[in-house]
Design an enzyme around this catalytic site. Sequence first.
Site, PDB file in Angstrom:
ATOM      1  CE  LYS A  42     -64.462  -5.303  40.678  1.00 32.43           C
ATOM      2  NZ  LYS A  42     -65.264  -5.558  39.115  1.00 32.43           N
TER       3      LYS A  42
ATOM      4  CE  LYS B 166     -61.461  -8.583  39.629  1.00 32.69           C
ATOM      5  NZ  LYS B 166     -62.384  -8.014  38.975  1.00 32.69           N
TER       6      LYS B 166
END
Length: 325
Positions: A195, A248
């Site tokens: 992330k 992400k």
Amino acid sequence: MMFPEYRPRRLRRNEQFRSLIRETRMSAGQLIYPLFVQPGRKVREPVGSMPGVFRISVDQLAAEARECQELGLNHLLLFGLPDKKDPVGSGAHAKDGIIQRAIRELKNKVPEMMITTDVCLCEYTSHGHCGILIDKQVDNDATLEILAQAALSHARAGADMVAPSDMMDGRVAEIRQILDENNFERVPIMSYAVKYASAFYGPFRDAAECAPQEGDRQGYQMDPANSREALREATLDMEEGADILMVKPAVAYLDIIRQLRDEFDLPIAAYHVSGEYAMIKAAAAQGWIDEKRVMAETLLSIHRAGADIIITYYAKEMAKLLRNV
Ligand code: PBG
């Protein structure tokens, strides 16, 4: 010997042939649709920076889930906005918290819909950080226990899968352990393994009211400049017991998705995040791009890069498009 000239266009001449040789295909079954749940009754509040996305109250969930089901979607990802926030994010693991109520409602009324929950503290803390602050710094180890409690409370309420998005070190192992100890061995963990500290989360932070009040998340989210680090993060999460590895954002990180796909055998998920969604919406609203085609091309590219699973606010629109094909 002379070889005849290869003319790929022979196989591209019409849709029947293009379909025959297509390398990547999408289906509604691989999509996960995120939903924001908020307190109140009969609430369906549009999120300004994400046209088409609403924050809805628990009583609206079943209807929403049925609509998704009719489109062939099987998976929802739930985010909660609690009634009250506090410094330690107690709402994240409250037995009667917003997410816990949402899960029970959905499992009661639409049991076949698979429910994944976001496990993080940022929506529940008054300061907006993903963990407990000690001397204004997020304290990794103090946060782990609370995250584990949150994951357990979701499983108890009936969640089918949990998705820790906080980026604390060691949380996958901690969550796996507490789930196993409580007979939730069959609840998988989809880990936000990779992330990035990204500007593309802006609209989400509006929707979930979770922008950090002071400082930023660079201490625990990854530097966009790094890709080898992504492999290290993913390896750790795999070793700790993650069942699915997520990258992400998605579009700006297609190379990372591909690297994970090549390095790991686990299923790979990609989160097409709020800012990536909002940009398409904004350009389409101006009439500058063809929204449906850009959406389909974007999601296909994420899949082609190596993501088996795509989390996207476009899930319903994409499922509708796939139906017509
Ligand atoms: C954290 C979380 C965030 C998103 C998903 N989970 C926000 C953040 O890390 O700041 C962003 C998703 C999106 O932008 O669509 N609970």
